[in-house]
Design a protein around this motif. Structure first.
Motif, mmCIF file in Angstrom:
data_model
loop_
_atom_site.group_PDB
_atom_site.id
_atom_site.type_symbol
_atom_site.label_atom_id
_atom_site.label_comp_id
_atom_site.label_asym_id
_atom_site.label_seq_id
_atom_site.Cartn_x
_atom_site.Cartn_y
_atom_site.Cartn_z
ATOM 1 N N ASN A 1 70.085 40.367 46.049
ATOM 2 C CA ASN A 1 70.514 39.584 47.208
ATOM 3 C C ASN A 1 71.273 40.444 48.209
ATOM 4 O OD1 ASN A 1 72.895 37.811 48.476
ATOM 5 N ND2 ASN A 1 71.101 36.508 48.193
ATOM 6 N N ILE A 2 72.139 41.331 47.713
ATOM 7 C CA ILE A 2 72.901 42.196 48.614
ATOM 8 C C ILE A 2 71.975 43.155 49.351
ATOM 9 C CG2 ILE A 2 74.644 44.024 48.690
ATOM 10 C CD1 ILE A 2 76.015 42.637 46.340
ATOM 11 N N ILE A 3 70.994 43.709 48.649
ATOM 12 C CA ILE A 3 70.034 44.620 49.288
ATOM 13 C C ILE A 3 69.194 43.861 50.315
ATOM 14 C CG2 ILE A 3 67.989 46.043 48.867
ATOM 15 C CD1 ILE A 3 69.284 46.823 46.186
ATOM 16 N N GLU A 4 68.819 42.627 49.984
ATOM 17 C CA GLU A 4 68.039 41.826 50.939
ATOM 18 C C GLU A 4 68.831 41.576 52.215
ATOM 19 O OE1 GLU A 4 65.829 37.438 51.204
ATOM 20 O OE2 GLU A 4 67.043 37.983 49.457
ATOM 21 N N ASN A 5 70.123 41.253 52.082
ATOM 22 C CA ASN A 5 70.964 41.063 53.266
ATOM 23 C C ASN A 5 71.079 42.354 54.070
ATOM 24 O OD1 ASN A 5 71.501 38.373 52.783
ATOM 25 N ND2 ASN A 5 73.371 38.771 51.630
ATOM 26 N N ALA A 6 71.217 43.476 53.377
ATOM 27 C CA ALA A 6 71.317 44.755 54.076
ATOM 28 C C ALA A 6 70.043 45.044 54.870
ATOM 29 C CB ALA A 6 71.592 45.875 53.074
ATOM 30 N N VAL A 7 68.892 44.747 54.294
ATOM 31 C CA VAL A 7 67.616 44.950 54.994
ATOM 32 C C VAL A 7 67.529 44.039 56.214
ATOM 33 C CG1 VAL A 7 65.109 44.689 54.793
ATOM 34 C CG2 VAL A 7 66.401 45.778 52.949
ATOM 35 N N ASP A 8 68.012 42.798 56.079
ATOM 36 C CA ASP A 8 67.961 41.851 57.198
ATOM 37 C C ASP A 8 68.757 42.356 58.400
ATOM 38 O OD1 ASP A 8 66.374 40.121 55.814
ATOM 39 O OD2 ASP A 8 67.994 38.793 55.183
ATOM 40 N N TYR A 9 69.900 42.993 58.143
ATOM 41 C CA TYR A 9 70.787 43.389 59.235
ATOM 42 C C TYR A 9 70.609 44.834 59.683
ATOM 43 C CZ TYR A 9 73.383 39.048 58.700
ATOM 44 O OH TYR A 9 73.741 37.719 58.664
ATOM 45 N N ALA A 10 69.977 45.657 58.856
ATOM 46 C CA ALA A 10 69.855 47.081 59.183
ATOM 47 C C ALA A 10 68.942 47.305 60.382
ATOM 48 C CB ALA A 10 69.329 47.844 57.974
ATOM 49 N N LYS A 11 69.233 48.350 61.136
ATOM 50 C CA LYS A 11 68.362 48.735 62.255
ATOM 51 C C LYS A 11 67.184 49.563 61.763
ATOM 52 C CE LYS A 11 72.235 48.810 65.529
ATOM 53 N NZ LYS A 11 73.068 49.665 66.422
ATOM 54 N N THR A 12 67.486 50.612 60.983
ATOM 55 C CA THR A 12 66.407 51.494 60.513
ATOM 56 C C THR A 12 66.515 51.841 59.039
ATOM 57 O OG1 THR A 12 67.689 53.460 61.157
ATOM 58 C CG2 THR A 12 66.155 52.542 62.799
ATOM 59 N N THR A 13 67.737 51.913 58.490
ATOM 60 C CA THR A 13 67.901 52.507 57.163
ATOM 61 C C THR A 13 68.916 51.757 56.316
ATOM 62 O OG1 THR A 13 67.472 54.693 58.122
ATOM 63 C CG2 THR A 13 68.401 54.650 55.910
ATOM 64 N N VAL A 14 68.618 51.638 55.034
ATOM 65 C CA VAL A 14 69.556 51.156 54.032
ATOM 66 C C VAL A 14 69.629 52.218 52.939
ATOM 67 C CG1 VAL A 14 70.037 49.437 52.249
ATOM 68 C CG2 VAL A 14 69.151 48.717 54.468
ATOM 69 N N LYS A 15 70.827 52.621 52.585
ATOM 70 C CA LYS A 15 71.031 53.649 51.561
ATOM 71 C C LYS A 15 71.682 53.026 50.337
ATOM 72 C CE LYS A 15 73.212 58.138 50.699
ATOM 73 N NZ LYS A 15 74.081 59.201 51.259
ATOM 74 N N ILE A 16 71.040 53.216 49.183
ATOM 75 C CA ILE A 16 71.576 52.734 47.914
ATOM 76 C C ILE A 16 72.003 53.951 47.103
ATOM 77 C CG2 ILE A 16 71.116 51.480 45.773
ATOM 78 C CD1 ILE A 16 68.898 50.816 48.722
ATOM 79 N N THR A 17 73.290 54.029 46.806
ATOM 80 C CA THR A 17 73.831 55.183 46.088
ATOM 81 C C THR A 17 74.284 54.749 44.710
ATOM 82 O OG1 THR A 17 74.618 56.123 48.179
ATOM 83 C CG2 THR A 17 75.536 57.029 46.148
ATOM 84 N N GLY A 18 73.765 55.416 43.688
ATOM 85 C CA GLY A 18 74.163 55.137 42.313
ATOM 86 C C GLY A 18 74.915 56.309 41.712
ATOM 87 N N ARG A 19 76.073 56.051 41.146
ATOM 88 C CA ARG A 19 76.878 57.099 40.539
ATOM 89 C C ARG A 19 77.340 56.655 39.156
ATOM 90 N NH1 ARG A 19 74.793 59.428 43.994
ATOM 91 N NH2 ARG A 19 75.694 60.544 45.785
ATOM 92 N N TRP A 20 77.526 57.611 38.259
ATOM 93 C CA TRP A 20 78.024 57.285 36.940
ATOM 94 C C TRP A 20 78.773 58.464 36.335
ATOM 95 C CZ3 TRP A 20 72.872 58.414 37.841
ATOM 96 C CH2 TRP A 20 72.342 59.505 37.156
ATOM 97 N N ASN A 21 79.668 58.133 35.432
ATOM 98 C CA ASN A 21 80.327 59.127 34.596
ATOM 99 C C ASN A 21 80.558 58.491 33.233
ATOM 100 O OD1 ASN A 21 82.703 57.517 34.837
ATOM 101 N ND2 ASN A 21 83.271 58.604 36.718
ATOM 102 N N ALA A 22 81.389 59.080 32.425
ATOM 103 C CA ALA A 22 81.574 58.575 31.064
ATOM 104 C C ALA A 22 82.255 57.217 31.024
ATOM 105 C CB ALA A 22 82.383 59.589 30.246
ATOM 106 N N LYS A 23 82.994 56.858 32.079
ATOM 107 C CA LYS A 23 83.770 55.628 32.063
ATOM 108 C C LYS A 23 83.287 54.560 33.031
ATOM 109 C CE LYS A 23 88.101 57.804 30.590
ATOM 110 N NZ LYS A 23 89.539 57.991 30.917
ATOM 111 N N GLN A 24 82.571 54.941 34.081
ATOM 112 C CA GLN A 24 82.286 53.986 35.149
ATOM 113 C C GLN A 24 80.886 54.169 35.717
ATOM 114 O OE1 GLN A 24 85.458 52.803 38.101
ATOM 115 N NE2 GLN A 24 84.128 53.892 39.511
#
Length: 445
Positions: free
Chosen positions: A325-348
């Protein structure tokens, strides 16, 4: 999944249980009868007992009639409930007229019907009952019979003091009514939004369960298909190769074999029996969520990196819908680009979703995440009018589901001259890896 307007109307329908009004009125009847008996028999004050008891009896007859005519489960519409509460105002005002008007210490009970209305009925009905009580109080300040008192004494309050009582009643009516209505309205909105969340999650669970149903169908159809293949093979042995039926028998065996292959593929989709399907690497899960939103004229980029082994997450409807749902909203409002960043470590584990649209409007920024708070009307009023999602439930549902998965959401707008919204969600790695499956199968309410 967006709820249609009919579902919204069903969720937000306001009804007051008849048995609630009947019980409250019985309580009032008992109190009024005891007060009249105490004043006339114990204190021996003079008052029109017959007329007063007639009014009390009228309320008792109304209660008996309602109980006989309707089942205990009857729910009253706003109009009927307002009529019955209006009767209570009239009955109480009549008793106060006979027993001292606003000099009567029980005159504050005129506040009760509007307050009951504020907890369950629409605003216009509550305003009507409030005005009715205000009119009754206004009449009682100038028209009333003397307060029952000692026969050899006369009790009388100055008109100025009565005006003070009248003002205090109206002020209390306004303050308590507004407060009760506001609290009740907020509770109704939260309840309706959570009910909508449950409907959405149930829908997502049904979609997730389709693979299991397909596997069950494949299992059930496997035996008759095996029988068909066996019988066709035996029949082939009975006929010579130049028999006119041989071609049909070969075709039957080929199609039975093809059906078994198809059912074998369906069986591999079982989410309950195939752990590989039920679990995905973090990057694969993000790609699955993003995939339906590609090819809409907005570029979707996924950036993954982290310390150590990539997390293995459980596929569950709550997580899929929330991030989707959040990505869909971002696509609705974006002009050209939506960036999804995924990060991880041992705790988070964290996901950041950025768009290059106008960002969150400042006037509603602090309230985003509450039900029925939306920015669509500011940026696209036509879309808000056409879509039930424009009511602001979609983001509330997404936030609720993600928080129930153990996530914490942070909203912000881009700075340094850039425009766009940034939504960050982060989880404890242990929480999302071990508790994800429980979210997908549990009820929210």
């Amino acid at each position: 999944m967006l709820l249609n307007p009919t579902e919204y109307a069903q969720i937000q329908n306001r009804h007051l249980r008849l048995v609630t009004l009947i019980r409250l009125r019985w309580l009032a009847i008992i109190g009024q009868a005891l007060a009249i008996g105490l004043v006339s028999l114990v204190l021996e004050y003079q008052l029109p007992v017959a007329v007063c008891m007639s009014l009390v009896s009228l309320s008792a007859l109304l209660n008996i009639g309602l109980r006989v005519a309707y089942p205990s489960t009857q729910r009253l519409g706003p109009g009927t409930a307002t009529f019955l509460l209006g009767y209570d105002v009239f009955q109480l005002a009549s008793l106060l007229y006979l027993t001292g008007g606003l000099e009567n210490p029980f005159s504050f009970l005129l506040l009760v019907p509007p307050i009951i209305s504020a907890t369950a009925l629409p605003l216009k009905n509550t305003i009507f009952l409030g005005l009715l009580s205000a009119i009754a109080a206004s009449v009682l300040i100038i028209q009333y019979l003397p307060l029952p008192w000692h026969p050899d004494e006369t009790f009388s309050l100055s008109f100025t003091y009565l005006v003070g009582i009248w003002v205090s009643l109206l002020a209390s009516l306004l303050f308590i009514g507004v407060y009760v209505f506001s609290v009740a309205e907020e509770s109704r909105q939260i309840a309706a939004a959570l009910q909508a969340t449950e409907l959405v999650l149930a829908h997502e669970q049904q979609l997730t369960a389709l693979d299991g149903l397909a596997a069950a169908a494949a299992h059930e159809l496997g035996t008759p298909l095996a029988t068909i293949a066996l019988v066709s093979k035996e029949l082939q042995r009975e006929f010579s190769s130049d028999s006119p039926h041989m071609e049909d028998l070969v075709l039957i065996r080929e199609q039975a074999s093809r059906c078994r292959d198809i059912l074998g593929k369906l069986n591999s989709l079982s989410s309950s029996g195939d752990a590989q399907y039920n679990q995905l690497l973090f990057g694969s899960l993000l790609e699955e969520i993003v995939a339906p939103h590609r090819n809409f004229g907005v570029e979707l980029n996924i950036d993954l990196s982290g310390d150590g082994e990539e997390p293995l997450l459980v596929r569950n409807p709550g997580l899929l819908y929330g991030l989707g749902n959040i990505i869909e909203n971002a696509v609705d409002y974006a002009k050209t680009t939506v960036k999804i960043t995924g990060r991880w470590n041992a705790k988070q584990i964290s996901v950041s979703i950025e768009d290059d649209g106008p960002g969150f409007p400042s006037e509603i920024f602090k309230r985003l995440g509450e039900p029925y708070i939306t920015s669509r009307s500011q940026s696209d009023p036509h879309k808000a009018a056409e879509e039930p999602g424009g009511l602001g439930l979609g983001f509330f549902i997404a936030k609720t589901l993600l928080e129930r998965s153990g996530g914490h959401m942070v909203l912000q707008n881009k700075t340094n001259g850039k425009t766009g919204a940034v939504i960050k969600v982060h989880w404890s790695r242990e929480t999302i890896e071990t508790a994800g499956e429980a979210l997908g199968s549990s009820n929210l309410l």
